[in-house]
Design a protein around this motif. Sequence first.
Motif, PDB file in Angstrom:
ATOM      1  N   VAL A 145      11.468  32.149  32.733  1.00  0.00           N
ATOM      2  CA  VAL A 145      10.179  31.568  33.146  1.00  0.00           C
ATOM      3  C   VAL A 145      10.053  30.222  32.239  1.00  0.00           C
ATOM      4  CG1 VAL A 145       7.538  31.827  32.847  1.00  0.00           C
ATOM      5  CG2 VAL A 145       9.141  33.998  33.035  1.00  0.00           C
ATOM      6  N   VAL A 146      10.313  29.238  33.298  1.00  0.00           N
ATOM      7  CA  VAL A 146       9.952  27.881  32.785  1.00  0.00           C
ATOM      8  C   VAL A 146       8.592  27.395  32.901  1.00  0.00           C
ATOM      9  CG1 VAL A 146      10.800  25.323  33.227  1.00  0.00           C
ATOM     10  CG2 VAL A 146      12.266  27.530  33.879  1.00  0.00           C
TER      11      VAL A 146
ATOM     12  N   GLY B 101      14.854  19.176  24.137  1.00  0.00           N
ATOM     13  CA  GLY B 101      14.744  18.546  25.447  1.00  0.00           C
ATOM     14  C   GLY B 101      16.005  17.657  26.022  1.00  0.00           C
ATOM     15  N   LEU B 102      15.769  16.581  26.647  1.00  0.00           N
ATOM     16  CA  LEU B 102      16.589  15.983  27.685  1.00  0.00           C
ATOM     17  C   LEU B 102      17.714  15.084  26.709  1.00  0.00           C
ATOM     18  CD1 LEU B 102      14.173  14.276  29.856  1.00  0.00           C
ATOM     19  CD2 LEU B 102      15.031  16.440  29.826  1.00  0.00           C
TER      20      LEU B 102
ATOM     21  N   LEU C 215       8.270  18.425  30.703  1.00  0.00           N
ATOM     22  CA  LEU C 215       7.750  19.530  31.777  1.00  0.00           C
ATOM     23  C   LEU C 215       6.442  19.971  31.316  1.00  0.00           C
ATOM     24  CD1 LEU C 215      10.630  21.686  32.883  1.00  0.00           C
ATOM     25  CD2 LEU C 215       9.250  20.205  34.096  1.00  0.00           C
TER      26      LEU C 215
ATOM     27  N   GLY D 213      16.610  20.208  32.453  1.00  0.00           N
ATOM     28  CA  GLY D 213      16.664  18.984  31.804  1.00  0.00           C
ATOM     29  C   GLY D 213      17.511  18.835  30.584  1.00  0.00           C
TER      30      GLY D 213
ATOM     31  N   ALA E 206      12.867  30.102  29.243  1.00  0.00           N
ATOM     32  CA  ALA E 206      13.307  29.491  30.256  1.00  0.00           C
ATOM     33  C   ALA E 206      14.768  29.879  30.685  1.00  0.00           C
ATOM     34  CB  ALA E 206      13.329  27.983  30.230  1.00  0.00           C
TER      35      ALA E 206
ATOM     36  N   ASN F 177      11.398  16.860  26.594  1.00  0.00           N
ATOM     37  CA  ASN F 177      11.130  17.200  27.731  1.00  0.00           C
ATOM     38  C   ASN F 177       9.927  17.098  28.362  1.00  0.00           C
ATOM     39  OD1 ASN F 177      11.279  18.493  30.327  1.00  0.00           O
ATOM     40  ND2 ASN F 177      12.895  19.726  29.643  1.00  0.00           N
TER      41      ASN F 177
ATOM     42  N   GLN G  37       6.737  25.014  35.196  1.00  0.00           N
ATOM     43  CA  GLN G  37       7.341  25.143  36.688  1.00  0.00           C
ATOM     44  C   GLN G  37       6.941  26.387  37.322  1.00  0.00           C
ATOM     45  OE1 GLN G  37       8.593  22.760  38.380  1.00  0.00           O
ATOM     46  NE2 GLN G  37      10.349  21.847  37.402  1.00  0.00           N
ATOM     47  N   SER G  38       7.220  27.674  36.515  1.00  0.00           N
ATOM     48  CA  SER G  38       7.087  28.932  37.014  1.00  0.00           C
ATOM     49  C   SER G  38       5.447  29.229  36.944  1.00  0.00           C
ATOM     50  CB  SER G  38       7.675  30.052  36.329  1.00  0.00           C
ATOM     51  OG  SER G  38       9.113  29.677  36.074  1.00  0.00           O
ATOM     52  N   VAL G  39       4.796  28.682  35.968  1.00  0.00           N
ATOM     53  CA  VAL G  39       3.370  28.832  35.443  1.00  0.00           C
ATOM     54  C   VAL G  39       3.212  27.995  34.626  1.00  0.00           C
ATOM     55  CG1 VAL G  39       4.026  30.576  33.757  1.00  0.00           C
ATOM     56  CG2 VAL G  39       1.471  30.609  34.875  1.00  0.00           C
TER      57      VAL G  39
ATOM     58  N   GLY H   6      12.820  30.036  38.399  1.00  0.00           N
ATOM     59  CA  GLY H   6      12.388  28.912  39.288  1.00  0.00           C
ATOM     60  C   GLY H   6      10.872  29.215  39.244  1.00  0.00           C
ATOM     61  N   PRO H   7      10.183  28.290  40.070  1.00  0.00           N
ATOM     62  CA  PRO H   7      10.858  27.067  41.096  1.00  0.00           C
ATOM     63  C   PRO H   7      11.141  25.935  40.095  1.00  0.00           C
ATOM     64  CG  PRO H   7       8.494  26.978  41.160  1.00  0.00           C
ATOM     65  CD  PRO H   7       8.840  28.376  40.365  1.00  0.00           C
TER      66      PRO H   7
END
Lengths: 292, 465
Positions: free
Chosen positions: B210-211, B237-238, B397, A227, B169, B395, B214-216, A87-88
Amino acid sequence: MYPITKREKLADKIYLMDVKAPRVARYCEPGQFVIVKIDETGERIPLTICDYDRTEGTITIVFQIVGASTERMAGLKEGDAFQDFVGPLGCASDLVHKETEELKKKKILFIAGGVGTAPVYPQVKWLHEHGVDCDVIMGARNKELLILEDAMRDVATNLYVATDDGSYGFHGTGTAQLKELYDKGIRYDHCVAIGPMIMMKFVCILTKELGIPTIVSMNPIMVDGTGMCGACRLLVGDEVKFACVDGPEFDGHLVDFDQAIKRQSQYKTEEGRAMLKLQEGDTHHGGCGNCE
Amino acid sequence: MDVLKKVPVREQEPLVRAANFDEVCLGYDEAEAVEEAARCLNCKNAQCVKGCPVSIDIPAFVSQIKEEKFEEAYQTISRSSALPAVCGRVCPQESQCEGRCIRGIKGDPVSIGKLERFAADWARSRGITPEAPEQKNGHKVAVIGSGPAGLTCAGDLAKMGYDVTIFEALHEAGGVLIYGIPEFRLPKQEVVAAEVENVKALGVKIETNVVIGQSVTIDELMEKEGFEAVFIGSGAGLPRFMGIPGEQALGVFSANEYLTRNNLMKAFLEGYDTPIKAGKKVIVVGGGNVAMDAARTAKRLGAEVHIVYRRSEAELPARVEEVHHAKEEGILFDLLQNPTEILVDEDGRVRGARVIRMELGEPDESGRRSPVEVPGSEYEIEADTVIMSLGTSPNPLISSTTSGLDTNRRKCIVASEEDGATSKAGVFAGGDAVTGAATVILAMGAGKAAAKGIDNYLKNTRTGS
């Protein structure tokens, strides 16, 4: 590995744990969630972040035993570790991106149901730390299942406790408590409701009627949480949204709760079987006619 | 021996394998490999090498196999590819190396893929790993994603002496090799984990869970964590859905979800907590490799499986071998058909699909004849599970959290085909994140090109030009 630095049983089947996860603690914000996996054979379980300590590098999670993996998680002690903790995930709560001055003008209400009290707590705490007042209604089935009452009392402006069976506080649901407050003339112009889907559904029916914009935090079934799989898809105002990347918070008046509740039951039988097997050994093989 | 025919490869019997998750293809033994290698003409101007996205010296390793120098053959391949045991199994050789083989003009091409697999398996079973890198140069590079693009890029950079960290991730390294491609095509422990270990043996660090975004963020990796360059190989991705009524019903899954539950989470194995709805009668919508993987997985979980595809057999995007294997295993192909609605019972569960027949019209921009609905041809089929395998969209992100990183109209990251450079200095990209869903080997080719690009970039930065 992600070690557990604190473990506490909050109520029957409900546990709190502090877990060391520095990368998560450094960047997380209220409203976001993590995914935990106990070991090689465990499921990936999404849990909303309940609290965080950036200096200690810890995240607080609260979970309820609902299946085989959470049952095994409950057996972990201080010093044990989760194999995976990521996360997060998801977006931070809208509130943390708003101007403090703007928030101070609003009358904000949180309605927390059951374990949903855990994700409500960091938001109320965040507002409190930024000098913003807000009221909280905490609901549970009975007194024994109430969690985090003292912590919440410290950060909420007014705390209202409701139990379904009347064993403590207001006798009735959180929704009924809101109705009572409204009838007494107390008005709110922003509501955040987090709890079981059925509770959020009924809160939203009432707040729609009362004209209070309402944000809900959705907790559908997920696998990866980034996702990739689409398991967590929801209908929000006729649009398909992924709770993991578009949420978990949505405009509660637009969420199709009936469908979300149905989708929640997608794996009920499989999960139930895994749970029975854990508790009773391999006693259930199907074919009895009572299940699919 | 008929020199025009390739040495047949041993496989599990179709009816046996349709009920297990063990690998379908058993591969060559030493004698078979030597015999097949002897068919190579050792062309001076080798066309096969030109067909290989990572330019393996194919004539060299094939002749080393012919001479029974199996370890040398493995090292020859390893100089160009970080994942030989994977590529020997999942590359579309028929349209790459083998497609250009001169033997193939009159007869069967040399089974280059099966020979590559043989050399890699031979080395692995003897604990032989790729040659260790030269000295470290101390420069830090971050690689995002541990799929084929990321592993290749990281492996090549490590061989050049860079200090490489891969951020993944998910909880396990391998990307699509772990969550997407099933066990029966690509054994996870035996093959994927072993090749990931080989990349680690080159000095590459892998940080799971580690995403990025998000995480960094990438900006933070470069500004706060001291990474001088970053390679983005974050994958496709999606999942896409059709946008037809009933798609939210219980029993409708994306192929990504179905495969991830089964492959990454090992739902098919006793003792793992993650559930999967196997289904009794399953419709898989789509005709690519992922659709074949989902269909053959559902079959092994005990379902009757139909592939519903809107064009004809000639247009199926899946590899010929995958289609052939699927048919042998009893997958039914409902071609020139397309679902228009998922039918749902009163409990919200899938009870079937309404399907319309299609015919092929004029070619579209992809050059394939576009399918056109046949009016009034709709009918209903029964099913309890529908798996949508329609490809993915990128994706957001990473692109949305990295300053100065351009994406195109389709939201894919824009990167140079030559060296992977993006619009942001020091940031390179390749694989599905750039191209949209493609193949393992194309992603590896992009990872390889980007490793060279990063090396050039850092050398230039260091000399201050």
